[in-house]
Scaffold this motif. Structure first.
Motif, PDB file in Angstrom:
ATOM      1  N   LEU A  55       1.191  -1.042   0.147  1.00  0.00           N
ATOM      2  CA  LEU A  55      -0.388  -0.287  -0.273  1.00  0.00           C
ATOM      3  C   LEU A  55       0.937   1.457   0.312  1.00  0.00           C
ATOM      4  CD1 LEU A  55      -2.955  -0.184   0.395  1.00  0.00           C
ATOM      5  CD2 LEU A  55      -2.845   0.838   2.224  1.00  0.00           C
ATOM      6  N   ALA A  62       2.419   6.901  -6.747  1.00  0.00           N
ATOM      7  CA  ALA A  62       2.092   8.035  -7.068  1.00  0.00           C
ATOM      8  C   ALA A  62       2.498   9.503  -7.633  1.00  0.00           C
ATOM      9  CB  ALA A  62       0.488   8.153  -6.450  1.00  0.00           C
ATOM     10  N   ILE A  65       4.130   8.981 -11.140  1.00  0.00           N
ATOM     11  CA  ILE A  65       2.729   9.235 -11.366  1.00  0.00           C
ATOM     12  C   ILE A  65       2.057  11.082 -12.075  1.00  0.00           C
ATOM     13  CG2 ILE A  65       0.834   8.448 -12.160  1.00  0.00           C
ATOM     14  CD1 ILE A  65       2.538   5.878 -12.148  1.00  0.00           C
ATOM     15  N   TYR A  66       2.727  11.250 -10.629  1.00  0.00           N
ATOM     16  CA  TYR A  66       2.208  12.589 -11.372  1.00  0.00           C
ATOM     17  C   TYR A  66       3.249  13.417 -12.033  1.00  0.00           C
ATOM     18  CZ  TYR A  66      -0.251  12.512  -7.091  1.00  0.00           C
ATOM     19  OH  TYR A  66      -1.397  12.421  -5.513  1.00  0.00           O
TER      20      TYR A  66
ATOM     21  N   ARG B 198      -3.602  10.401  -9.449  1.00  0.00           N
ATOM     22  CA  ARG B 198      -3.406   8.816  -9.057  1.00  0.00           C
ATOM     23  C   ARG B 198      -3.645   8.020  -9.870  1.00  0.00           C
ATOM     24  NH1 ARG B 198      -3.514   8.236  -3.606  1.00  0.00           N
ATOM     25  NH2 ARG B 198      -2.642   9.440  -3.366  1.00  0.00           N
ATOM     26  N   PHE B 200      -5.926   8.343 -12.303  1.00  0.00           N
ATOM     27  CA  PHE B 200      -5.492   7.965 -14.133  1.00  0.00           C
ATOM     28  C   PHE B 200      -4.437   8.112 -14.228  1.00  0.00           C
ATOM     29  CE2 PHE B 200      -4.019  11.790 -16.505  1.00  0.00           C
ATOM     30  CZ  PHE B 200      -4.599  11.519 -17.985  1.00  0.00           C
ATOM     31  N   ASN B 202      -2.369   6.371 -13.017  1.00  0.00           N
ATOM     32  CA  ASN B 202      -1.742   4.715 -12.880  1.00  0.00           C
ATOM     33  C   ASN B 202      -1.749   4.377 -14.245  1.00  0.00           C
ATOM     34  OD1 ASN B 202       0.049   4.050 -10.671  1.00  0.00           O
ATOM     35  ND2 ASN B 202      -0.980   5.230  -9.807  1.00  0.00           N
ATOM     36  N   PHE B 231      -1.625  -6.713 -11.393  1.00  0.00           N
ATOM     37  CA  PHE B 231      -1.096  -6.112 -10.209  1.00  0.00           C
ATOM     38  C   PHE B 231      -1.368  -4.496  -9.084  1.00  0.00           C
ATOM     39  CE2 PHE B 231       1.547  -5.793  -6.157  1.00  0.00           C
ATOM     40  CZ  PHE B 231       1.366  -6.308  -5.473  1.00  0.00           C
ATOM     41  N   THR B 232      -1.287  -3.847  -9.980  1.00  0.00           N
ATOM     42  CA  THR B 232      -1.289  -2.200  -9.505  1.00  0.00           C
ATOM     43  C   THR B 232      -2.268  -2.093  -9.677  1.00  0.00           C
ATOM     44  OG1 THR B 232      -0.246  -1.673 -11.785  1.00  0.00           O
ATOM     45  CG2 THR B 232       1.284  -1.459  -9.611  1.00  0.00           C
ATOM     46  N   ILE B 235      -3.916  -2.697  -6.392  1.00  0.00           N
ATOM     47  CA  ILE B 235      -3.522  -2.138  -5.891  1.00  0.00           C
ATOM     48  C   ILE B 235      -4.900  -1.009  -6.185  1.00  0.00           C
ATOM     49  CG2 ILE B 235      -1.866  -0.664  -5.146  1.00  0.00           C
ATOM     50  CD1 ILE B 235      -1.037  -3.364  -4.073  1.00  0.00           C
ATOM     51  N   GLN B 236      -4.436   0.125  -6.715  1.00  0.00           N
ATOM     52  CA  GLN B 236      -5.628   1.819  -7.022  1.00  0.00           C
ATOM     53  C   GLN B 236      -6.426   1.379  -6.505  1.00  0.00           C
ATOM     54  OE1 GLN B 236      -3.469   4.267  -7.327  1.00  0.00           O
ATOM     55  NE2 GLN B 236      -1.870   2.933  -7.571  1.00  0.00           N
ATOM     56  N   ILE B 239      -7.033   0.971  -3.017  1.00  0.00           N
ATOM     57  CA  ILE B 239      -5.991   2.746  -1.999  1.00  0.00           C
ATOM     58  C   ILE B 239      -7.042   3.611  -2.248  1.00  0.00           C
ATOM     59  CG2 ILE B 239      -4.490   4.495  -3.310  1.00  0.00           C
ATOM     60  CD1 ILE B 239      -2.770   2.818  -3.330  1.00  0.00           C
ATOM     61  N   THR B 242      -9.896   2.685   0.155  1.00  0.00           N
ATOM     62  CA  THR B 242      -9.071   3.083   1.111  1.00  0.00           C
ATOM     63  C   THR B 242      -9.237   4.596   1.709  1.00  0.00           C
ATOM     64  OG1 THR B 242      -7.565   1.339   0.936  1.00  0.00           O
ATOM     65  CG2 THR B 242      -7.546   3.101   2.807  1.00  0.00           C
ATOM     66  N   LEU B 243      -8.473   5.481   1.116  1.00  0.00           N
ATOM     67  CA  LEU B 243      -8.461   6.845   1.166  1.00  0.00           C
ATOM     68  C   LEU B 243     -10.228   7.864   1.267  1.00  0.00           C
ATOM     69  CD1 LEU B 243      -5.937   8.035  -1.246  1.00  0.00           C
ATOM     70  CD2 LEU B 243      -5.839   8.235   1.414  1.00  0.00           C
TER      71      LEU B 243
END
Lengths: 81, 257
Positions: A55, A62, A65-66, B198, B200, B202, B231-232, B235-236, B239, B242-243
């Motif tokens: 996590l 990220a 990624i920005y 984040r 978009f 990814n 996988f990512t 996870i995204q 995330i 979660t956020l």
């Protein structure tokens, strides 16, 4: 797009990803190192550590990624072209 | 604005790459859309089409899975109960025992929609359907979708805080000291910004990496990148959910003086 603008955009796109990868790279290394240490000390906590590590790695990723988003805007949707 | 470019455009790529390549296998269009006109609005049709597919798949899954409920869950019902448990644990951990029930549907919908969008964009053979402009893919690879989702989260946490605490919600801005006020106000803007970028970034990055690799070596080599992308993107989705739950939990949290 004139050649100066495109040259500057391509250069800036490269810099955005390249420089943006430095910080998260260091951070991810530190985090992974800490996780390995934690697993070595306490192998039974591996599942929990792995979850938290993945996590937090995604959070650090990220940041790069920005930079990538900025690079993509410069390459494909350049506002100055 | 210059006309949007296609990554597969040989004229453009041959300027960058001195390769005699023009493979039809690797095509990715950035900045090309199937425009639908709705009054004065121009909307991205390909995003709507793929979101409808995702929504339909989710509805069908839940409908079929809950049609014949049994005390001993089997098959699809078992899977849905597992998902429900997973999302409930996520929401309870972030929002807290008292308020999580109200927000469980919201968090669960966000998680499932983003997860199925990301995986659907990577796994379904969208290429078989050709559009006049643009191409079908993950709805979350379009910035409009992710901004809409992130703004929904913003509205949700404001509503959660205001409805639970009334105007005492704004005490949150002066805690622990009033010096924090400007930072907390800026935070209200950066939260949706970082949430949307984040997700978009990814998803688009995954698609681009796969497309560029498939352009250079069309066989086998892109497979590991595709697996990493799956996988990512999972996870995204986790995330984002979660956020969102964390922000709502922060808004409904009662501080003890």
């Amino acid at each position: 797009m004139d050649s100066i603008t495109s040259a500057a955009s391509v250069l800036a796109a490269g810099l955005a990803v390249g420089l943006g990868a430095i910080g998260p790279g260091i951070g991810q290394g530190t985090a992974a190192g800490g996780a390995v240490e934690g697993i070595a000390r306490q192998p039974e906590a591996e599942g929990k550590i792995r979850g938290t590590l993945l996590l937090s790695l995604a959070f650090m990723e990220a940041l790069t990624i920005y930079g990538l988003v900025v690079a993509l805007v410069l390459l494909f949707a350049n506002p100055f072209a | 604005m210059s006309p949007p470019r296609r990554l597969s455009d040989t004229a453009y790529l041959s300027q960058m790459l001195p390769l005699p390549l023009a493979l039809p296998l690797a095509e990715l269009e950035v900045g090309q859309h199937l425009y639908w006109h709705l009054g004065n609005l121009k909307i991205h049709g390909q995003v709507f089409l793929s979101s409808w597919v995702v929504i339909g798949a989710l509805l069908a899954l839940v409908f079929v899975g809950t049609r014949k409920l049994e005390r001993d869950p089997r098959g699809l019902q078992n899977f849905l109960e597992f998902l429900w448990d997973y999302i409930r644990d996520l929401a309870r951990e972030q929002i807290g025992e008292k308020a999580y029930r109200d927000w469980l549907p919201f968090i669960g919908t966000l998680f499932l929609f983003i997860f199925v969008s990301n995986w659907g964009g990577a796994l379904l053979p969208w290429k078989l359907i050709s559009l006049p402009h643009g191409e079908l893919g993950a709805p979350t690879a379009d910035i409009n979708t992710t901004v809409a989702l992130a703004l929904l989260v913003s509205l949700a946490y404001f509503y959660a805080g205001l409805s639970r605490k009334g105007f005492r919600y704004f005490e949150y801005y002066v805690e622990p000291t009033p010096i924090m006020v400007p930072f907390k106000i800026v935070e209200d803007f950066t939260k949706p910004l970082s949430l949307s970028f984040r997700l978009f970034g990814n998803i688009l990055a995954d698609e681009l990496v796969v497309a560029v690799l498939a352009f250079l070596v069309p066989l086998v080599v892109p497979l590991p990148a595709m697996l990493l992308g799956l996988f990512t993107s999972a996870i995204q989705a986790l995330i984002f959910a979660t956020l969102a739950a964390y922000y709502i939990g922060e808004a409904v949290h009662e501080s003890h003086h």
